[in-house]
Design an enzyme around this catalytic site. Structure first.
Site, PDB file in Angstrom:
ATOM      1  N   GLY A  80       8.074  19.189  -6.770  1.00  0.00           N
ATOM      2  CA  GLY A  80       7.217  18.472  -5.712  1.00  0.00           C
ATOM      3  C   GLY A  80       7.128  19.608  -4.777  1.00  0.00           C
ATOM      4  O   GLY A  80       6.025  19.800  -4.187  1.00  0.00           O
ATOM      5  N   ASP A 101      14.527  27.366 -12.178  1.00  0.00           N
ATOM      6  CA  ASP A 101      14.422  25.914 -12.581  1.00  0.00           C
ATOM      7  C   ASP A 101      14.871  25.599 -14.176  1.00  0.00           C
ATOM      8  O   ASP A 101      14.220  26.481 -14.703  1.00  0.00           O
ATOM      9  CB  ASP A 101      12.933  25.296 -12.378  1.00  0.00           C
ATOM     10  CG  ASP A 101      12.856  23.675 -12.262  1.00  0.00           C
ATOM     11  OD1 ASP A 101      13.572  23.134 -13.079  1.00  0.00           O
ATOM     12  OD2 ASP A 101      12.261  23.301 -11.065  1.00  0.00           O
ATOM     13  N   SER A 108       5.087  12.407 -15.685  1.00  0.00           N
ATOM     14  CA  SER A 108       5.358  11.931 -14.346  1.00  0.00           C
ATOM     15  C   SER A 108       5.395  12.969 -13.026  1.00  0.00           C
ATOM     16  O   SER A 108       5.083  12.442 -12.198  1.00  0.00           O
ATOM     17  CB  SER A 108       6.816  10.974 -14.295  1.00  0.00           C
ATOM     18  OG  SER A 108       7.821  11.869 -14.295  1.00  0.00           O
ATOM     19  N   LEU A 110       3.173  15.078 -12.628  1.00  0.00           N
ATOM     20  CA  LEU A 110       1.829  15.842 -12.582  1.00  0.00           C
ATOM     21  C   LEU A 110       1.273  15.135 -11.412  1.00  0.00           C
ATOM     22  O   LEU A 110       0.208  15.486 -10.931  1.00  0.00           O
ATOM     23  CB  LEU A 110       0.728  15.443 -13.573  1.00  0.00           C
ATOM     24  CG  LEU A 110       1.439  16.210 -15.294  1.00  0.00           C
ATOM     25  CD1 LEU A 110       0.294  15.858 -16.174  1.00  0.00           C
ATOM     26  CD2 LEU A 110       1.841  17.822 -15.035  1.00  0.00           C
ATOM     27  N   GLN A 111       1.685  13.954 -11.070  1.00  0.00           N
ATOM     28  CA  GLN A 111       1.047  13.315  -9.503  1.00  0.00           C
ATOM     29  C   GLN A 111       1.363  14.235  -8.488  1.00  0.00           C
ATOM     30  O   GLN A 111       0.534  14.066  -7.372  1.00  0.00           O
ATOM     31  CB  GLN A 111       1.625  12.030  -9.496  1.00  0.00           C
ATOM     32  CG  GLN A 111       1.774  11.209  -8.220  1.00  0.00           C
ATOM     33  CD  GLN A 111       2.958  11.285  -7.313  1.00  0.00           C
ATOM     34  OE1 GLN A 111       3.986  12.186  -7.892  1.00  0.00           O
ATOM     35  NE2 GLN A 111       2.969  10.555  -6.396  1.00  0.00           N
ATOM     36  N   ARG A 112       2.470  15.090  -8.451  1.00  0.00           N
ATOM     37  CA  ARG A 112       2.606  15.780  -7.232  1.00  0.00           C
ATOM     38  C   ARG A 112       2.969  17.169  -7.491  1.00  0.00           C
ATOM     39  O   ARG A 112       2.753  18.151  -6.779  1.00  0.00           O
ATOM     40  CB  ARG A 112       3.800  15.357  -6.504  1.00  0.00           C
ATOM     41  CG  ARG A 112       5.267  15.291  -7.444  1.00  0.00           C
ATOM     42  CD  ARG A 112       6.202  14.061  -6.938  1.00  0.00           C
ATOM     43  NE  ARG A 112       7.120  14.246  -7.900  1.00  0.00           N
ATOM     44  CZ  ARG A 112       6.979  13.570  -9.095  1.00  0.00           C
ATOM     45  NH1 ARG A 112       5.986  13.112  -9.616  1.00  0.00           N
ATOM     46  NH2 ARG A 112       8.337  13.645  -9.830  1.00  0.00           N
ATOM     47  N   LYS A 125       9.632  24.218 -16.741  1.00  0.00           N
ATOM     48  CA  LYS A 125       8.773  24.552 -15.282  1.00  0.00           C
ATOM     49  C   LYS A 125       8.788  25.837 -15.026  1.00  0.00           C
ATOM     50  O   LYS A 125       7.824  26.392 -14.214  1.00  0.00           O
ATOM     51  CB  LYS A 125       9.643  23.534 -14.451  1.00  0.00           C
ATOM     52  CG  LYS A 125       9.195  21.957 -14.501  1.00  0.00           C
ATOM     53  CD  LYS A 125      10.064  21.290 -13.429  1.00  0.00           C
ATOM     54  CE  LYS A 125       9.670  19.762 -13.615  1.00  0.00           C
ATOM     55  NZ  LYS A 125      10.104  18.945 -12.703  1.00  0.00           N
ATOM     56  N   ASN A 170      18.395  17.116  -4.904  1.00  0.00           N
ATOM     57  CA  ASN A 170      19.819  16.387  -5.012  1.00  0.00           C
ATOM     58  C   ASN A 170      20.852  16.997  -4.019  1.00  0.00           C
ATOM     59  O   ASN A 170      20.727  18.069  -3.650  1.00  0.00           O
ATOM     60  CB  ASN A 170      20.389  16.295  -6.374  1.00  0.00           C
ATOM     61  CG  ASN A 170      20.871  17.621  -6.759  1.00  0.00           C
ATOM     62  OD1 ASN A 170      21.784  18.254  -6.442  1.00  0.00           O
ATOM     63  ND2 ASN A 170      19.885  18.275  -7.748  1.00  0.00           N
ATOM     64  N   CYS A 227      13.735  10.152  -4.889  1.00  0.00           N
ATOM     65  CA  CYS A 227      12.330   9.788  -5.109  1.00  0.00           C
ATOM     66  C   CYS A 227      11.959   9.131  -6.651  1.00  0.00           C
ATOM     67  O   CYS A 227      11.003   8.432  -6.567  1.00  0.00           O
ATOM     68  CB  CYS A 227      11.459  11.084  -5.130  1.00  0.00           C
ATOM     69  SG  CYS A 227      11.001  11.788  -3.542  1.00  0.00           S
ATOM     70  N   CYS A 381      19.057  -1.350 -13.923  1.00  0.00           N
ATOM     71  CA  CYS A 381      18.339  -0.568 -12.966  1.00  0.00           C
ATOM     72  C   CYS A 381      17.445   0.086 -13.996  1.00  0.00           C
ATOM     73  O   CYS A 381      17.227  -0.109 -15.086  1.00  0.00           O
ATOM     74  CB  CYS A 381      18.987  -0.075 -11.953  1.00  0.00           C
ATOM     75  SG  CYS A 381      20.288   1.142 -12.432  1.00  0.00           S
TER      76      CYS A 381
END
Length: 423
Positions: A80, A101, A108, A110-112, A125, A170, A227, A381
């Site tokens: 991000g 990385d 998921s 790709l939104q940010r 990445k 983290n 997040c 959860c």
């Protein structure tokens, strides 16, 4: 590590503010610093053309651009915050960019994480980010560290760079980055995001506070959501990532007043920025007058404690798999399945038959009266962390036979119904 750099070091009115301690005050403190790197010998004709809009800024000029060319910057994470940071560092002409990385691109992201595209899903990445950087600016040298940053390699990797840009997601890695930077005498630019809130600062123990001066201890396990649990507005990454790059350029070129000793807090919903003075703590265990931490910790995961001791104890012999849950349902076992996520998550995807009771209502005791005494309670959860904390609360309240689902709804999707959307 790369993902969203969340785990809220964001909203000053919640999360970390509750455990920050007395070392942060409202106010301003500015520090002017000398350039971090020496200038390169020259700029080529191509570089002059490319960076002309920098060169005509008096504060940058040819000298400042030469310093950027000669700089070596490492970005920890290509997620991000790493995405906009790497793209703008490359466009600015930082001579050598390092990327560390170990993760792969997920849909998921790709939104940010705008440095990656649809065709990069499943790709490393670090490799994906490097390809984008070369497309933005082929004059930049890219160094790829396709590995997890850990105690054994952090010193060696950091030592090859002038400046670190921290895009971690983290607490364990965040404290390790800080400790390694302090021990090596390196400055680093830190940022954090969560939902609509962001923070940024520059930590350089030689000239001001370190991260431990601001946050001496990590938050209690389960207190601060990631997040992945709480979400993040995609564009917030660009807002905070661009601040990080701005600070990096100022440090490398020796211009302006970097955020050393100041914490920038951004609220995207109110569109407000405010600065909080951060004092160097003379009692800091790492950079204080009498430090007690003189080397990297043996286990940063243990130091940060992602799951409380109570939760770890509660899950022993009280954990089932998604497959076992499906078998219980098919066999008609009399259970009460509880989804402890938040309502917005429940709207995205749910396990059939689950009743939504958010973890907070269980921890506070407000929901205990709604739980049946004559059925075995099964908690789940998203991934198993929150349900473990809720399980500990239930066992303490007398629900001795309660269990939780290992891996949560993500395991259910993977093992039982892959047609459901993961998030």
């Amino acid at each position: 590590m790369s993902g969203d750099v969340a785990l809220i070091m964001a909203d000053p009115y919640r999360g970390e503010r509750q455990w920050r301690g007395p070392t942060a005050d409202p106010g301003e403190s500015t520090v002017s610093l000398p350039p971090l790197v020496e200038p390169a010998a020259e700029l080529t004709v191509d570089e002059i053309r490319r960076y002309s809009r920098h060169l005509i800024i008096p504060d940058v000029g040819v000298e400042g651009q030469k310093r950027l060319k000669n700089a070596r910057v490492l970005c920890v994470g290509a997620g991000g915050l790493g995405s906009p940071a790497l793209m703008y560092l490359a466009a600015a002409g930082v001579g050598t960019l390092g990327i560390i990385d170990f993760d792969t691109v997920d849909e998921s992201n790709l939104q940010r994480q705008i440095i990656h595209g649809v065709s990069d899903v499943g790709r490393s990445k670090a490799e994906s980010a490097a390809a984008s950087i070369r497309e933005i600016n082929p004059l930049v040298n890219v160094e790829i560290h396709n590995t997890a940053l850990d105690r054994d390699n952090v010193r060696e990797i950091f030592s090859g760079y002038d400046l670190i840009v921290d895009g971690t997601d983290n607490f364990a890695t965040r404290y390790m980055v800080n400790d390694a930077a302090v021990l090596l005498g390196k400055p680093y630019v830190w940022g954090s995001i969560y939902r609509f809130d962001g923070q940024a600062s520059v930590f350089w123990a030689e000239h001001g506070p370190c991260y431990r001066c601001l946050y001496p201890e990590p938050p209690p396990p389960g207190m601060v959501p990631s997040c992945a649990e709480g979400g993040v507005l995609g564009v917030l990454c660009a807002s905070i990532g661009s601040i990080q790059v701005n600070e990096a350029i100022k440090l490398l070129a020796g211009i302006g007043e970097p955020l050393v000793g100041r914490l920038m807090v951004y609220d995207a919903l109110e569109m407000s920025y405010r600065k909080i003075k951060v004092r160097k703590d003379p009692n800091c265990v790492l950079c204080g007058e009498n430090p007690t931490v003189t080397d990297l910790l043996e286990d940063y995961e243990d130091f940060c404690g992602a799951v409380s001791d109570e939760a770890q104890e509660a899950v022993v012999d009280s954990t089932i798999t998604a497959l076992e849950l499906k078998e219980w349902q098919d066999a008609g076992k009399d259970i009460f399945l509880v989804d402890v996520r938040e309502p917005a998550e429940y709207e995205i995807v749910r396990i059939p038959g689950a009743t939504l009771i958010p973890k907070g209502e269980i921890i506070s005791g407000d929901a205990l009266a709604r739980l049946p005494q004559d059925k075995q309670i099964v908690l789940h959860c998203k991934s198993g962390v929150r349900s473990a904390e809720a399980l500990a609360a239930l066992k303490a309240a007398g629900f001795r036979d309660a269990v939780h689902v290992q891996g949560g709804v993500l395991s259910w999707i993977k093992q039982i119904d892959p047609s459901l959307p993961a998030y």
